[in-house]
Design a protein around this motif. Structure first.
Motif, PDB file in Angstrom:
ATOM      1  N   LYS A 102      13.166   9.989  -1.341  1.00  0.00           N
ATOM      2  CA  LYS A 102      12.008   9.095  -1.409  1.00  0.00           C
ATOM      3  C   LYS A 102      11.254   9.045  -0.079  1.00  0.00           C
ATOM      4  CE  LYS A 102      12.114   7.517  -5.626  1.00  0.00           C
ATOM      5  NZ  LYS A 102      10.996   7.769  -6.558  1.00  0.00           N
ATOM      6  N   ALA A 106       7.386  10.577   0.736  1.00  0.00           N
ATOM      7  CA  ALA A 106       6.333   9.758   1.326  1.00  0.00           C
ATOM      8  C   ALA A 106       5.725  10.398   2.573  1.00  0.00           C
ATOM      9  CB  ALA A 106       6.891   8.375   1.677  1.00  0.00           C
ATOM     10  N   ASP A 246      11.237   1.647   0.086  1.00  0.00           N
ATOM     11  CA  ASP A 246       9.970   1.057   0.522  1.00  0.00           C
ATOM     12  C   ASP A 246      10.140   0.148   1.736  1.00  0.00           C
ATOM     13  OD1 ASP A 246       8.367   2.352  -1.287  1.00  0.00           O
ATOM     14  OD2 ASP A 246       8.512   0.791  -2.808  1.00  0.00           O
ATOM     15  N   ILE A 249       9.747   2.769   4.349  1.00  0.00           N
ATOM     16  CA  ILE A 249       8.440   3.429   4.255  1.00  0.00           C
ATOM     17  C   ILE A 249       7.321   2.534   4.780  1.00  0.00           C
ATOM     18  CG2 ILE A 249       6.700   4.322   2.654  1.00  0.00           C
ATOM     19  CD1 ILE A 249       9.072   5.314   0.901  1.00  0.00           C
ATOM     20  N   PHE A 263      -0.235   9.084   0.558  1.00  0.00           N
ATOM     21  CA  PHE A 263       0.940   8.834  -0.282  1.00  0.00           C
ATOM     22  C   PHE A 263       0.534   8.092  -1.556  1.00  0.00           C
ATOM     23  CE2 PHE A 263       4.570   5.889  -1.252  1.00  0.00           C
ATOM     24  CZ  PHE A 263       5.390   6.857  -1.815  1.00  0.00           C
ATOM     25  N   ASN A 264      -0.303   7.065  -1.421  1.00  0.00           N
ATOM     26  CA  ASN A 264      -0.752   6.299  -2.586  1.00  0.00           C
ATOM     27  C   ASN A 264      -1.545   7.165  -3.562  1.00  0.00           C
ATOM     28  OD1 ASN A 264       0.420   3.999  -1.595  1.00  0.00           O
ATOM     29  ND2 ASN A 264      -1.440   3.216  -0.635  1.00  0.00           N
ATOM     30  N   GLN A 267       0.935   9.350  -5.430  1.00  0.00           N
ATOM     31  CA  GLN A 267       1.631   8.585  -6.453  1.00  0.00           C
ATOM     32  C   GLN A 267       0.755   8.411  -7.693  1.00  0.00           C
ATOM     33  OE1 GLN A 267       4.685   8.982  -5.187  1.00  0.00           O
ATOM     34  NE2 GLN A 267       5.155   7.000  -6.062  1.00  0.00           N
TER      35      GLN A 267
END
Length: 334
Positions: A102, A106, A246, A249, A263-264, A267
């Motif tokens: 994860k 990211a 998270d 992150i 990253f957003n 996603q």
């Protein structure tokens, strides 16, 4: 001009000629050594060069030079060191896979020591992801230690990097590993500890990180579990308790705002490739604990007959894993 000719013309005296001969011979030896490194795909860099990792220039007792195969971590990207017990249990292994993948997805680079246990698992889980993975060795970069991690060693060279301050062909000595730990923590923005016994070698790296002013993150464990005694005490003494990727992150990427935006966006792109029913199924699956078919059907309100077909498609796309008979896990990368 040959040295004999310089002497004959009295351009130099005997002493000067001797020194010139020495320097020429020494230059030849240095060049030969450098050529041998290049032939073996080993790179060498000193702390005076622009490409030398900036994070290592600002730590106490930083290395003066590095040997490496592959590449060095990118100074412009965030990085987290993941360390822990060599003899970890299944809980530690699963959590390491989950967190390392994860974090790397990211865009965070993962740094480890490529040791057995937590280090090696973190390297394998992140080497093929966005952030990639790097290992700092307590041997020469041409010496894979431990040998059991040779597959990871080869992957790191191709997709990340292996780094050492020890000259090539240096074997692994007991006192090498505590010293290399300052480089592991030095290359990172934060140190994440997963399982550590009381007075374990992991504490040496934590001490280095504290002296360097790095953030310390720890995964908690049961108070009766000796594998978590060290991490629980670190949390008690001020390390940040972490229960979700998270947690790290958001802390690390806060210093790299553009990466958060990227990253957003990534996603969102991932979410767009799933149908409404697929999104429902994925929302009730976990990367660690398998969920039974009946529970998935109850939560999603999708009939079991239809559920089988959707799950088969997700499995074929390597998005879902069948952990046991009619029990399913979300693949780590999703």
């Amino acid at each position: 001009m040959k040295i004999s000719e310089m002497l004959q013309r009295r351009i130099v005296n005997e002493e000067q000629a001797s020194r010139i001969a020495f320097e020429k011979d020494n230059e030849y030896k240095i060049q030969k050594c450098y050529d041998e490194l290049e032939q073996r795909d080993i790179k060498f860099i000193t702390c005076t060069e622009k490409e030398f990792p900036k994070k290592l220039k600002n730590i106490p007792d930083g290395p003066k030079y590095l040997f490496y195969k592959g590449k060095l971590p990118d100074d412009a990207l965030p990085s987290v060191s993941i360390i822990g017990a060599r003899k970890c249990d299944e809980y530690g292994a699963q959590m390491t896979k989950h967190f390392a993948a994860k974090l790397s997805q990211a865009g965070i680079q993962i740094i480890s020591g490529m040791a057995d246990g937590i280090d090696g698992i973190a390297g394998r889980a992140s080497v093929n992801e966005v952030g990639g993975s790097f290992a700092v060795l307590g041997t020469g970069v041409d010496n894979c230690f431990p040998v059991a991690n040779y597959d990871l060693y080869k992957e790191l060279i191709q997709k990340g990097g292996v780094i050492s301050e020890y000259v090539p062909k240096t074997p692994g000595k007991k006192y090498h590993f505590p010293r290399r730990n300052r480089i592991i923590s030095g290359l990172s923005d934060g140190l994440f500890v997963i399982q550590a016994r009381l007075h374990s070698g992991t504490s040496i790296t934590v001490d280095c990180a504290l002296k360097q002013g790095k953030d310390i993150f720890c995964l908690p464990g049961r108070i009766t579990d000796t594998l978590s005694t060290g991490t629980n005490l670190m949390i008690r003494d001020g390390a940040r308790l972490v229960i979700d990727p998270d947690d790290i992150i958001s802390e690390i990427l806060g210093k790299y705002k553009q990466l958060i935006l990227n990253f957003n966006q990534k996603q969102k792109e991932i979410e767009d490739i799933f149908s409404p029913d697929e999104k429902k199924i994925l929302s009730c699956l976990d990367e660690v604990k398998a969920v039974h078919l009946d529970e998935i059907s109850e939560k999603t309100e999708i009939p079991i007959t239809a559920l089988y077909g959707i799950l088969f498609t997700l499995i074929s796309r390597k998005i879902v894993i069948e952990a046991d008979n009619n029990c399913y896990l979300k693949a780590v990368r999703f």
